[in-house]
Motif scaffolding. Sequence first.
Motif, PDB file in Angstrom:
ATOM      1  N   ASP A   1      -9.240  16.391   1.031  1.00 31.01           N
ATOM      2  CA  ASP A   1      -9.687  16.879   2.334  1.00 31.01           C
ATOM      3  C   ASP A   1      -8.646  17.750   3.031  1.00 31.01           C
ATOM      4  N   HIS A   2      -7.392  17.599   2.630  1.00 35.87           N
ATOM      5  CA  HIS A   2      -6.318  18.390   3.250  1.00 35.87           C
ATOM      6  C   HIS A   2      -5.243  18.570   2.189  1.00 35.87           C
ATOM      7  N   ILE A   3      -5.365  19.642   1.430  1.00 35.86           N
ATOM      8  CA  ILE A   3      -4.704  19.782   0.145  1.00 35.86           C
ATOM      9  C   ILE A   3      -3.176  19.763   0.220  1.00 35.86           C
ATOM     10  N   VAL A   4      -2.604  20.027   1.393  1.00 31.64           N
ATOM     11  CA  VAL A   4      -1.144  20.074   1.479  1.00 31.64           C
ATOM     12  C   VAL A   4      -0.539  18.778   2.008  1.00 31.64           C
ATOM     13  N   GLU A   5      -1.381  17.768   2.268  1.00 27.05           N
ATOM     14  CA  GLU A   5      -0.834  16.497   2.744  1.00 27.05           C
ATOM     15  C   GLU A   5      -0.093  15.793   1.611  1.00 27.05           C
ATOM     16  N   LYS A   6       1.110  15.329   1.899  1.00 24.42           N
ATOM     17  CA  LYS A   6       1.884  14.582   0.917  1.00 24.42           C
ATOM     18  C   LYS A   6       1.378  13.138   0.879  1.00 24.42           C
ATOM     19  N   MET A   7       1.175  12.638  -0.341  1.00 21.41           N
ATOM     20  CA  MET A   7       0.643  11.292  -0.501  1.00 21.41           C
ATOM     21  C   MET A   7       1.480  10.499  -1.492  1.00 21.41           C
ATOM     22  N   THR A   8       1.290   9.196  -1.467  1.00 18.63           N
ATOM     23  CA  THR A   8       1.902   8.341  -2.481  1.00 18.63           C
ATOM     24  C   THR A   8       0.956   8.234  -3.668  1.00 18.63           C
ATOM     25  N   ARG A   9       1.387   7.538  -4.695  1.00 18.80           N
ATOM     26  CA  ARG A   9       0.528   7.365  -5.851  1.00 18.80           C
ATOM     27  C   ARG A   9      -0.314   6.100  -5.773  1.00 18.80           C
ATOM     28  N   LEU A  10      -0.340   5.478  -4.607  1.00 20.04           N
ATOM     29  CA  LEU A  10      -1.185   4.307  -4.424  1.00 20.04           C
ATOM     30  C   LEU A  10      -2.650   4.729  -4.524  1.00 20.04           C
ATOM     31  N   PRO A  11      -3.514   3.876  -5.071  1.00 19.26           N
ATOM     32  CA  PRO A  11      -4.924   4.252  -5.197  1.00 19.26           C
ATOM     33  C   PRO A  11      -5.565   4.489  -3.841  1.00 19.26           C
ATOM     34  N   ASN A  12      -6.395   5.502  -3.777  1.00 17.01           N
ATOM     35  CA  ASN A  12      -7.042   5.880  -2.527  1.00 17.01           C
ATOM     36  C   ASN A  12      -8.457   5.308  -2.500  1.00 17.01           C
ATOM     37  N   GLN A  13      -8.724   4.417  -1.551  1.00 14.54           N
ATOM     38  CA  GLN A  13     -10.035   3.785  -1.445  1.00 14.54           C
ATOM     39  C   GLN A  13     -10.956   4.544  -0.484  1.00 14.54           C
ATOM     40  N   ASP A  14     -10.526   5.678  -0.008  1.00 17.59           N
ATOM     41  CA  ASP A  14     -11.225   6.425   1.023  1.00 17.59           C
ATOM     42  C   ASP A  14     -12.087   7.514   0.394  1.00 17.59           C
ATOM     43  N   TYR A  15     -13.187   7.865   1.059  1.00 20.01           N
ATOM     44  CA  TYR A  15     -14.001   8.976   0.593  1.00 20.01           C
ATOM     45  C   TYR A  15     -13.243  10.285   0.794  1.00 20.01           C
ATOM     46  N   PHE A  16     -12.752  10.850  -0.291  1.00 18.30           N
ATOM     47  CA  PHE A  16     -12.115  12.159  -0.312  1.00 18.30           C
ATOM     48  C   PHE A  16     -10.848  12.262   0.530  1.00 18.30           C
ATOM     49  N   GLY A  17     -10.334  11.163   1.054  1.00 15.45           N
ATOM     50  CA  GLY A  17      -9.055  11.164   1.752  1.00 15.45           C
ATOM     51  C   GLY A  17      -9.118  11.401   3.241  1.00 15.45           C
ATOM     52  N   GLU A  18     -10.314  11.418   3.830  1.00 22.80           N
ATOM     53  CA  GLU A  18     -10.410  11.705   5.263  1.00 22.80           C
ATOM     54  C   GLU A  18      -9.711  10.641   6.109  1.00 22.80           C
ATOM     55  N   MET A  19     -10.004   9.377   5.837  1.00 19.78           N
ATOM     56  CA  MET A  19      -9.433   8.321   6.670  1.00 19.78           C
ATOM     57  C   MET A  19      -7.923   8.213   6.493  1.00 19.78           C
ATOM     58  N   SER A  20      -7.427   8.404   5.267  1.00 16.00           N
ATOM     59  CA  SER A  20      -5.976   8.339   5.062  1.00 16.00           C
ATOM     60  C   SER A  20      -5.284   9.453   5.828  1.00 16.00           C
ATOM     61  N   TYR A  21      -5.932  10.619   5.903  1.00 14.02           N
ATOM     62  CA  TYR A  21      -5.363  11.737   6.667  1.00 14.02           C
ATOM     63  C   TYR A  21      -5.355  11.414   8.160  1.00 14.02           C
ATOM     64  N   ILE A  22      -6.446  10.822   8.646  1.00 13.69           N
ATOM     65  CA  ILE A  22      -6.532  10.451  10.056  1.00 13.69           C
ATOM     66  C   ILE A  22      -5.441   9.453  10.418  1.00 13.69           C
ATOM     67  N   GLU A  23      -5.284   8.446   9.576  1.00 12.13           N
ATOM     68  CA  GLU A  23      -4.285   7.407   9.858  1.00 12.13           C
ATOM     69  C   GLU A  23      -2.860   7.953   9.825  1.00 12.13           C
ATOM     70  N   SER A  24      -2.623   8.944   8.955  1.00 10.23           N
ATOM     71  CA  SER A  24      -1.281   9.510   8.869  1.00 10.23           C
ATOM     72  C   SER A  24      -0.983  10.460  10.032  1.00 10.23           C
ATOM     73  N   GLU A  25      -2.032  11.075  10.579  1.00 16.32           N
ATOM     74  CA  GLU A  25      -1.849  12.073  11.633  1.00 16.32           C
ATOM     75  C   GLU A  25      -1.895  11.487  13.042  1.00 16.32           C
ATOM     76  N   PHE A  26      -2.801  10.535  13.264  1.00 13.61           N
ATOM     77  CA  PHE A  26      -3.000  10.022  14.615  1.00 13.61           C
ATOM     78  C   PHE A  26      -2.025   8.884  14.891  1.00 13.61           C
TER      79      PHE A  26
END
Length: 448
Positions: A279-304
């Motif tokens: 959902d946001h191709i330049v966001e840096k992430m860990t290699r932990l499995p992503n349980q979110d649809y396409f990464g939207e919620m992980s991006y929200i949690e990291s930004e807000f």
Amino acid sequence: MSKKIIITLVTLGVILGASLGVLIWWLLRADELYETIRLEGKGIGDVEYTAAYTRISDQGNMFWWFYPTLSASPTSRPVLMWLHGATGTPPSFLANFGMFGPYDNNINRRNDSWVNDYNLLFVDAPLGTGFSSIVSNNTDDFPDIEQNVEHLLRTLQSFYSLHEEYNNSPIYICGQGDGSQLALSLAIRLSEEKDISGNFKGVILGNPIVSPALVLTKLGFYLEELGYIDEKGRAAIKNLSNTITDLVSSEEYESAFNHFISLGSFINENAGAVAVNLDHIVEKMTRLPNQDYFGEMSYIESEFNMKNNMNDFMDNVVAPALGIEDSVKYDGRRDDAIHAFKKTYMKPNVDKVEHILKNTNLSISIYNGNLDAVSNTPGQLEWINHLEWSGQSDFMNKTRETLIFNNIIEGYFRESERLSFYWINVAGLLVPYDNSIGIRRVLNRIVN
């Protein structure tokens, strides 16, 4: 009078009487289709609003939240009806507190809120998402997209019943991500209805899920050009894309959906693109499995910068302030709602875009963030540039122009009278959050 004539008249009387009875029943039933329940709580902030439920008979409660604009002459300004869809984060949180409502997620006043210029109508749809609750406990009873569109029609009627002063205000139906599927279907139904108030102007689609299998055919090219994968990764994505395309062609939409939502894990595990948020191709992430649809919620949690997660915030802070019952749990049945949409999610909606362009006077405006891989811009242009309607050649012949504000290039645009497309720079799926200046310039062009 002959016996035959008497029998005929009696028969006609019975038929007319029965028909009148049916008509009276229908009229009474129409009034029972929905009920408007205005929520009364201690309130949030000092910006005027209406929070309400539209209670759909035997179905559930559609939640909506309306903010009249703070600008002069509110009824002359457009109403933006905002929808996010099944997999997207509900508008009552994301659009409202996360991106452009009067307050942010810490209940601090947002100086650049869209309420300064527009009337905002956030609707949690489909039923089961956000604060919109459903009666049934059976997953199989959840309404599909077309049933939810009928609920949205009732919701609009409900809104106008409380706010008659906006009967003639311009209204735009806005759909973000897969909310575009609801927006397109609602636009078609709304254009057919003559008894629902509103000066319906057009549809605004943000990073839309309109032809997801077709858009996916460009994902390998998109990621390889950015250096996230190599030629082997591109081949792997092509194989997945071909599988999904074949399933869609065979109308096996539910199976296609199950493959589609595996994109994040597939790309990170099978295509050599470690830690990519689609959902946001330049966001840096860990290699932990992503349980979110396409990464939207992980991006929200990291930004807000939130003290609590979304559900806790909405349940414990917002719900009591609005007067929502404790029994309603925010976004509590999203998975059930998504299950109901699996049957049609991957079905192309290009025909609905063409129907609107061919059969109505509505405008269709599409914007796309250049950092969204799921709705990657090259893939979006695959269907947009091949639409079949009388104005397509005019649209294609328009020169792409630059969207500039304070000497900064925020994106690009190609506009015709009925169809417009906007390239938005430095933005992923959440364009209003990632590039607030760019999207405000786009909105200004659309409504003016």
